[in-house]
Design a protein around this motif. Structure first.
Motif, PDB file in Angstrom:
ATOM      1  N   UNK A 107       6.145  -6.907  -6.224  1.00 18.08           N
ATOM      2  CA  UNK A 107       5.034  -7.578  -7.054  1.00 18.08           C
ATOM      3  C   UNK A 107       4.221  -6.707  -7.263  1.00 18.08           C
ATOM      4  N   UNK A 108       3.839  -6.314  -8.564  1.00 10.45           N
ATOM      5  CA  UNK A 108       2.819  -5.337  -8.726  1.00 10.45           C
ATOM      6  C   UNK A 108       1.490  -5.919  -8.382  1.00 10.45           C
ATOM      7  N   UNK A 109       1.290  -7.093  -8.962  1.00  6.77           N
ATOM      8  CA  UNK A 109      -0.332  -7.625  -8.954  1.00  6.77           C
ATOM      9  C   UNK A 109      -0.695  -7.751  -7.349  1.00  6.77           C
ATOM     10  N   UNK A 110       0.383  -8.017  -6.355  1.00  5.13           N
ATOM     11  CA  UNK A 110      -0.259  -7.927  -5.055  1.00  5.13           C
ATOM     12  C   UNK A 110       0.241  -6.783  -4.368  1.00  5.13           C
ATOM     13  N   UNK A 111       0.774  -5.655  -5.084  1.00  4.55           N
ATOM     14  CA  UNK A 111       0.976  -4.413  -4.518  1.00  4.55           C
ATOM     15  C   UNK A 111       2.156  -4.447  -3.273  1.00  4.55           C
ATOM     16  N   UNK A 118       0.789  -1.261   0.048  1.00  6.08           N
ATOM     17  CA  UNK A 118      -0.035  -0.081   0.045  1.00  6.08           C
ATOM     18  C   UNK A 118       0.927   1.185  -0.081  1.00  6.08           C
ATOM     19  N   UNK A 119       2.205   1.130  -0.549  1.00  6.35           N
ATOM     20  CA  UNK A 119       2.916   2.245  -0.473  1.00  6.35           C
ATOM     21  C   UNK A 119       3.779   2.677   0.479  1.00  6.35           C
ATOM     22  N   UNK A 120       3.801   1.706   1.602  1.00  2.53           N
ATOM     23  CA  UNK A 120       4.678   2.100   2.935  1.00  2.53           C
ATOM     24  C   UNK A 120       4.704   0.933   3.587  1.00  2.53           C
ATOM     25  N   UNK A 121       5.841   1.052   4.282  1.00  2.00           N
ATOM     26  CA  UNK A 121       6.321  -0.349   5.210  1.00  2.00           C
ATOM     27  C   UNK A 121       5.325  -0.763   6.331  1.00  2.00           C
ATOM     28  N   UNK A 122       5.148  -1.971   6.246  1.00  2.00           N
ATOM     29  CA  UNK A 122       4.158  -2.652   7.138  1.00  2.00           C
ATOM     30  C   UNK A 122       4.841  -3.762   7.994  1.00  2.00           C
ATOM     31  N   UNK A 123       6.137  -3.793   7.833  1.00  2.00           N
ATOM     32  CA  UNK A 123       6.831  -4.641   8.643  1.00  2.00           C
ATOM     33  C   UNK A 123       8.304  -4.608   8.355  1.00  2.00           C
ATOM     34  N   UNK A 124       9.175  -4.562   9.563  1.00  2.00           N
ATOM     35  CA  UNK A 124      10.651  -4.392   9.281  1.00  2.00           C
ATOM     36  C   UNK A 124      11.142  -5.429  10.356  1.00  2.00           C
ATOM     37  N   UNK A 171       7.990   1.451  -2.797  1.00  2.00           N
ATOM     38  CA  UNK A 171       6.711   2.295  -2.789  1.00  2.00           C
ATOM     39  C   UNK A 171       6.623   3.048  -4.188  1.00  2.00           C
ATOM     40  N   UNK A 172       7.628   3.700  -4.699  1.00  2.00           N
ATOM     41  CA  UNK A 172       7.902   4.423  -5.908  1.00  2.00           C
ATOM     42  C   UNK A 172       7.765   3.669  -7.029  1.00  2.00           C
ATOM     43  N   UNK A 173       8.731   2.546  -7.081  1.00  2.00           N
ATOM     44  CA  UNK A 173       8.682   1.692  -7.997  1.00  2.00           C
ATOM     45  C   UNK A 173       7.301   0.793  -8.399  1.00  2.00           C
ATOM     46  N   UNK A 174       6.369   0.456  -7.132  1.00  2.00           N
ATOM     47  CA  UNK A 174       5.321  -0.013  -7.190  1.00  2.00           C
ATOM     48  C   UNK A 174       4.092   1.022  -8.093  1.00  2.00           C
ATOM     49  N   UNK A 175       4.031   2.185  -7.639  1.00  2.00           N
ATOM     50  CA  UNK A 175       3.068   3.001  -7.769  1.00  2.00           C
ATOM     51  C   UNK A 175       3.384   4.075  -8.667  1.00  2.00           C
ATOM     52  N   UNK A 176       4.673   4.533  -8.654  1.00  2.00           N
ATOM     53  CA  UNK A 176       5.107   5.884  -9.494  1.00  2.00           C
ATOM     54  C   UNK A 176       4.637   7.080  -8.680  1.00  2.00           C
ATOM     55  N   UNK A 177       5.512   8.069  -9.232  1.00  2.00           N
ATOM     56  CA  UNK A 177       5.065   9.381  -8.240  1.00  2.00           C
ATOM     57  C   UNK A 177       5.447  10.659  -9.512  1.00  2.00           C
TER      58      UNK A 177
END
Length: 487
Positions: free
Chosen positions: A335-339, A67-73, A270-276
């Motif tokens: 993985x763009x299909x799963x974002x 979703x454009x941001x880190x959800x786990x580290x 996040x940028x590579x997945x969604x662009x800016x």
């Protein structure tokens, strides 16, 4: 012995306050994983821990972006009480190439070059003046894999002060455009191309201004800044370590010089997945993800786009890049299909399979918590009634298709059967549409009208689509039998 070089001390969980005053989130506490289920978090931490332990890495950090941001580290370390946080720099090696590729695509989108341009049009005295910009981006220029002289990754760039110093008497090993052949010096040429078309501005300064600053990536730098990890070699037959040098590679910098952090690379993923749009459009990013060269024999699970590596793993398509420099390993897969994206950094020259760990992190989230689709929403208005009238069934001969209206006046044509050619189309200012993918990529879709202005048929690269299957009155190439359908 320490794993990181820093102006601060670390707690056992990696928490505390950084040198910039920002609070640091522990990398293996529940607060960092609040959006994922407990079993998913445990599976992620276990995969990272197995990768670090079996690979004998001094330290390893990982992250998942969704979703454009880190959800786990998460992080693991061989030194008790010293677990690196997400703002510790590691050298990212060839992931640097993805940044250079974005800079080149920016130049293309600004009209300063074309991907089909021979590089000699923009750079003087290049060893492959006839190779195109696209071929350099996709490692199909035929250039040598490495520089001449001593191992460039472990020696000072001062040994290669001029571009000519990068190549020996036979700079080109293979014919340009025929096959994939990874070339580190090829990206040195692309870095020089960026500098040339940015009026002499060093490539990193242009990158910092145009890409890193807009994306908030202030900890991605040309040289290490504290806190940063130290690079190590681990003895292959004993649990012993040797420090690796961190050289400034000079002209070879565009091939692998950058240092970055887990936090910054989460932004990059996040940028590579969604662009800016401030940096590069989603359309240009999709172009970078498109395979640009055929895979090697027996290598159909891997390929290369424009500055991005492509891989097939467990039925999923991954796009990103791996990286290595003496003392460091890195991998970033999207993985763009799963974002979703997986990122892993380690401070050792060899040992752990970092690309596999990064791919598995993304795969664990995709498997345990499949992407929930965005809610359906109607198109933003106002609705063009003429476009709406074009939607519905169309026939190529007797094969039924359906035309759907998409956002921004786009169209999507798809067969109604399981087999056939489907494509999406972008609206153009002249009233036509251009194919974006599939068989019709780059082809022009036109609406043809009769003398009265009514829609007669669709013309798609000379293929005629009509409202009925082989109606005698339709303008079907070659005509229709006047007796019509029969039994």
């Amino acid at each position: 012995m320490t794993i990181t070089e820093s102006a601060e001390s670390y707690e056992a969980e990696g928490s505390g306050t950084g040198t910039d005053g920002r609070a640091r989130v522990p990398l293996d506490t529940c607060e960092a994983f609040a959006e994922l289920l407990p079993q998913t978090r445990r599976a992620l931490l276990r995969r990272l821990a197995v990768g670090q332990a079996e690979g004998r890495a001094p330290s390893m950090v990982g992250a998942v972006v969704r979703g454009g941001r880190a959800v786990w580290t998460g992080a693991r370390s061989s030194v008790e009480g010293e677990v690196p946080h997400a703002d510790v720099q590691y050298r990212i090696g060839s992931i640097t190439k993805t940044f250079i590729a974005v800079m080149v695509l920016r130049l293309r989108d600004e009209g300063l070059l074309q991907l089909a341009d021979p590089v000699g049009r923009h750079l003087e005295d290049t060893p492959v003046p006839h190779a195109t910009v696209a071929q350099l981006l996709s490692h199909s220029s035929g250039l040598a894999a490495e520089t001449r002289g001593p191992w460039w990754e472990r020696t000072s760039g001062e040994l290669r002060p001029e571009p000519a110093d990068l190549f020996d008497a036979r700079p080109q090993r293979l014919p340009a455009g025929r096959r994939h052949h990874y070339s580190n010096p090829g990206y040195a040429l692309l870095g020089a191309l960026v500098e040339r078309l940015r009026g002499g501005t060093p490539w990193y300064e242009a990158l910092r201004r145009e890409v890193l600053a807009p994306l908030g990536m202030g900890r991605t730098t040309l040289h290490p800044q504290m806190p940063h990890a130290g690079g190590w070699a681990v003895h292959p037959w004993a649990d012993a370590m040797l420090p690796e040098p961190a050289q400034d590679t000079g002209l070879m910098g565009p091939a692998g010089q950058l240092w970055s952090t887990l936090e910054d690379l989460c932004r990059w993923a996040g940028f590579l997945l969604r662009g800016d749009e401030r940096v590069l459009s989603a359309t240009s990013l999709a172009e970078m993800r498109t395979p640009a060269v055929p895979p090697e024999a027996g290598g159909w699970d891997a390929g290369f786009g424009l500055g991005l590596q492509l891989a097939r793993r467990a039925g999923r398509t991954l796009v990103g890049h791996t990286g290595s420099m003496p003392g460091f390993l890195a991998a970033l897969w999207t993985d763009t299909e799963e974002d979703v994206a997986g990122i892993v950094l380690a401070n050792c020259t060899s040992g752990p399979d970092v690309p596999a760990v990064a791919a598995d992190l993304a795969g664990i989230v995709a498997e345990h918590e499949p992407r929930i689709p965005e809610p359906w929403r109607p198109l933003p208005g106002p609705l063009d009634p003429e476009l709406l009238a074009l939607t519905g069934p169309w026939y190529w001969g007797a094969k039924p298709h359906v035309l759907r209206l998409r956002a921004e006046r786009g169209l999507e044509l798809a067969p109604l059967s399981r087999s056939g050619r489907a494509s999406r189309f972008r609206a153009e200012e002249d009233g036509t549409w251009t194919g974006l993918d599939g068989y019709y990529a780059g082809e022009t879709l036109r609406v043809v009208r009769d003398r009265d202005g009514a829609v007669s048929h669709l013309d798609l690269g000379t293929f005629v689509f009509t409202r009925g299957p082989y109606e005698p009155s339709d303008p079907v190439p070659g005509g229709v039998d006047p007796e019509g359908w029969r039994v």
